[in-house]
Write a protein that holds these residues in place. Sequence first.
Motif, PDB file in Angstrom:
ATOM      1  N   ALA A  83       0.819  -1.217   0.000  1.00 15.90           N
ATOM      2  CA  ALA A  83       0.000   0.000   0.000  1.00 15.90           C
ATOM      3  C   ALA A  83       0.849   1.262   0.000  1.00 15.90           C
ATOM      4  N   VAL A  84       1.992   1.243   0.687  1.00 17.29           N
ATOM      5  CA  VAL A  84       2.829   2.451   0.785  1.00 17.29           C
ATOM      6  C   VAL A  84       3.897   2.502  -0.302  1.00 17.29           C
ATOM      7  N   SER A  85       3.921   1.518  -1.194  1.00 16.20           N
ATOM      8  CA  SER A  85       4.900   1.510  -2.277  1.00 16.20           C
ATOM      9  C   SER A  85       4.485   2.482  -3.374  1.00 16.20           C
ATOM     10  N   ASP A  86       5.343   2.652  -4.361  1.00 20.21           N
ATOM     11  CA  ASP A  86       5.025   3.487  -5.515  1.00 20.21           C
ATOM     12  C   ASP A  86       3.829   2.897  -6.257  1.00 20.21           C
ATOM     13  N   ARG A  87       2.831   3.719  -6.536  1.00 23.32           N
ATOM     14  CA  ARG A  87       1.570   3.276  -7.146  1.00 23.32           C
ATOM     15  C   ARG A  87       0.905   2.190  -6.298  1.00 23.32           C
ATOM     16  N   GLY A  88       0.943   2.420  -4.981  1.00 20.29           N
ATOM     17  CA  GLY A  88       0.409   1.436  -4.051  1.00 20.29           C
ATOM     18  C   GLY A  88      -1.067   1.150  -4.254  1.00 20.29           C
ATOM     19  N   ALA A  89      -1.856   2.180  -4.529  1.00 24.46           N
ATOM     20  CA  ALA A  89      -3.295   1.973  -4.716  1.00 24.46           C
ATOM     21  C   ALA A  89      -3.567   1.063  -5.913  1.00 24.46           C
ATOM     22  N   TYR A  90      -2.794   1.263  -6.995  1.00 25.07           N
ATOM     23  CA  TYR A  90      -2.957   0.415  -8.180  1.00 25.07           C
ATOM     24  C   TYR A  90      -2.636  -1.039  -7.845  1.00 25.07           C
ATOM     25  N   HIS A  91      -1.541  -1.266  -7.135  1.00 24.11           N
ATOM     26  CA  HIS A  91      -1.117  -2.636  -6.822  1.00 24.11           C
ATOM     27  C   HIS A  91      -2.069  -3.313  -5.838  1.00 24.11           C
ATOM     28  N   ILE A  92      -2.544  -2.556  -4.852  1.00 25.23           N
ATOM     29  CA  ILE A  92      -3.518  -3.125  -3.920  1.00 25.23           C
ATOM     30  C   ILE A  92      -4.791  -3.510  -4.661  1.00 25.23           C
ATOM     31  N   GLY A  93      -5.225  -2.651  -5.572  1.00 32.80           N
ATOM     32  CA  GLY A  93      -6.403  -2.962  -6.379  1.00 32.80           C
ATOM     33  C   GLY A  93      -6.210  -4.201  -7.220  1.00 32.80           C
ATOM     34  N   ASN A  94      -5.033  -4.342  -7.797  1.00 30.21           N
ATOM     35  CA  ASN A  94      -4.722  -5.515  -8.608  1.00 30.21           C
ATOM     36  C   ASN A  94      -4.775  -6.782  -7.766  1.00 30.21           C
ATOM     37  N   LEU A  95      -4.141  -6.730  -6.594  1.00 29.91           N
ATOM     38  CA  LEU A  95      -4.123  -7.881  -5.701  1.00 29.91           C
ATOM     39  C   LEU A  95      -5.530  -8.260  -5.258  1.00 29.91           C
ATOM     40  N   LEU A  96      -6.300  -7.268  -4.815  1.00 28.54           N
ATOM     41  CA  LEU A  96      -7.662  -7.532  -4.361  1.00 28.54           C
ATOM     42  C   LEU A  96      -8.516  -8.112  -5.478  1.00 28.54           C
ATOM     43  N   PHE A  97      -8.413  -7.520  -6.663  1.00 27.97           N
ATOM     44  CA  PHE A  97      -9.243  -7.954  -7.789  1.00 27.97           C
ATOM     45  C   PHE A  97      -8.955  -9.406  -8.160  1.00 27.97           C
ATOM     46  N   VAL A  98      -7.685  -9.741  -8.297  1.00 27.68           N
ATOM     47  CA  VAL A  98      -7.316 -11.096  -8.721  1.00 27.68           C
ATOM     48  C   VAL A  98      -7.703 -12.122  -7.659  1.00 27.68           C
ATOM     49  N   VAL A  99      -7.382 -11.838  -6.410  1.00 30.16           N
ATOM     50  CA  VAL A  99      -7.649 -12.807  -5.344  1.00 30.16           C
ATOM     51  C   VAL A  99      -9.147 -12.990  -5.131  1.00 30.16           C
ATOM     52  N   TRP A 100      -9.883 -11.906  -5.051  1.00 26.34           N
ATOM     53  CA  TRP A 100     -11.320 -12.025  -4.794  1.00 26.34           C
ATOM     54  C   TRP A 100     -12.073 -12.577  -5.995  1.00 26.34           C
ATOM     55  N   MET A 101     -11.620 -12.284  -7.200  1.00 27.94           N
ATOM     56  CA  MET A 101     -12.242 -12.898  -8.371  1.00 27.94           C
ATOM     57  C   MET A 101     -11.941 -14.389  -8.416  1.00 27.94           C
ATOM     58  N   SER A 102     -10.749 -14.777  -7.976  1.00 28.38           N
ATOM     59  CA  SER A 102     -10.414 -16.203  -7.905  1.00 28.38           C
ATOM     60  C   SER A 102     -11.318 -16.912  -6.909  1.00 28.38           C
ATOM     61  N   ASP A 103     -11.537 -16.276  -5.759  1.00 26.52           N
ATOM     62  CA  ASP A 103     -12.450 -16.855  -4.771  1.00 26.52           C
ATOM     63  C   ASP A 103     -13.859 -16.987  -5.342  1.00 26.52           C
ATOM     64  N   THR A 104     -14.278 -15.967  -6.081  1.00 25.57           N
ATOM     65  CA  THR A 104     -15.609 -16.002  -6.693  1.00 25.57           C
ATOM     66  C   THR A 104     -15.699 -17.104  -7.736  1.00 25.57           C
ATOM     67  N   GLY A 105     -14.634 -17.250  -8.544  1.00 25.33           N
ATOM     68  CA  GLY A 105     -14.601 -18.311  -9.547  1.00 25.33           C
ATOM     69  C   GLY A 105     -14.681 -19.681  -8.916  1.00 25.33           C
ATOM     70  N   ALA A 106     -13.980 -19.857  -7.784  1.00 31.50           N
ATOM     71  CA  ALA A 106     -14.025 -21.137  -7.079  1.00 31.50           C
ATOM     72  C   ALA A 106     -15.427 -21.427  -6.569  1.00 31.50           C
ATOM     73  N   LEU A 107     -16.066 -20.401  -6.015  1.00 29.94           N
ATOM     74  CA  LEU A 107     -17.413 -20.570  -5.470  1.00 29.94           C
ATOM     75  C   LEU A 107     -18.417 -20.913  -6.563  1.00 29.94           C
ATOM     76  N   ILE A 108     -18.365 -20.181  -7.667  1.00 32.10           N
ATOM     77  CA  ILE A 108     -19.330 -20.392  -8.754  1.00 32.10           C
ATOM     78  C   ILE A 108     -19.143 -21.760  -9.394  1.00 32.10           C
ATOM     79  N   CYS A 109     -17.890 -22.108  -9.717  1.00 28.28           N
ATOM     80  CA  CYS A 109     -17.628 -23.402 -10.359  1.00 28.28           C
ATOM     81  C   CYS A 109     -17.990 -24.560  -9.439  1.00 28.28           C
ATOM     82  N   GLY A 110     -17.657 -24.424  -8.158  1.00 29.98           N
ATOM     83  CA  GLY A 110     -17.990 -25.488  -7.223  1.00 29.98           C
ATOM     84  C   GLY A 110     -19.483 -25.706  -7.111  1.00 29.98           C
ATOM     85  N   ARG A 111     -20.254 -24.620  -7.031  1.00 30.23           N
ATOM     86  CA  ARG A 111     -21.703 -24.743  -6.901  1.00 30.23           C
ATOM     87  C   ARG A 111     -22.369 -25.187  -8.197  1.00 30.23           C
TER      88      ARG A 111
END
Length: 242
Positions: A82-110
């Motif tokens: 978060a405190v790195s250069d372009r921290g907001a961009y990187h945090i957004g990238n991390l959140l998006f990929v991880v939470w979309m992966s969790d969503t993909g796991a949930l949808i495919c499993g169900r």
Amino acid sequence: SSHLSQYYLTSVFSIASFMITIIPTSLLPLALMASSVVLRLIPHLPMCQNVKSAEYIYLTIQHYQFGLLYLSIGFHFLLQIAVSDRGAYHIGNLLFVVWMSDTGALICGRMMKSTTSQRHAESRHNQKGFFLMFLKSISPGKTIHGLLGAIITGPISAILYPCGIHLFDNSIEVDNNPLAQRAALGFILASTGIIGDLAESSVKRLSTKKDSGKLLPGHGGVVDRFDSLLSSAVVYYYWMLV
């Protein structure tokens, strides 16, 4: 008494977790070593010695030591990102990929559960052998289809994130890495997220708890919302350095 030991363990864990989260990364090994040793020695204090509760105390110590590694280090690297250069961009990238992966796991499993009868699914699962037995021993709700959904969704999300940010606001500087590199990052983040989720599920399983807390009813607790993210944050930080 066991209650006094629990009090001391909780106090040391809380202080150590906070310190590990905010200290410079170069001091992490020293802080982890010191806090782990203190946690290990607390049951031997005269006021905490109780032979009857020794097994419970040492299981508690094991969970706390895992928490120092998992929660404290995970939040430490989230803060560093978060405190790195372009921290907001990187945090957004991390959140998006991880939470979309969790969503993909949930949808495919169900989806696979709804299209396959439970008996047929169990017979197929029993043929999977060692890996599925290992998976089910940690979390009975986990499925191969869910894991595949996460692994497939991760790379797709990592590829799409810079494109979506650019469309939303073209003044934001995005990474122009090759598609293969972005897909590799998504795959790695999805995989480490799965490992983090399984690790946290193992703690609940061994503690005979269904949820990690009651603060977020229906979501398994606060830690369940961060389990994949914390393990992936460490990998993402070092990916940024490379």
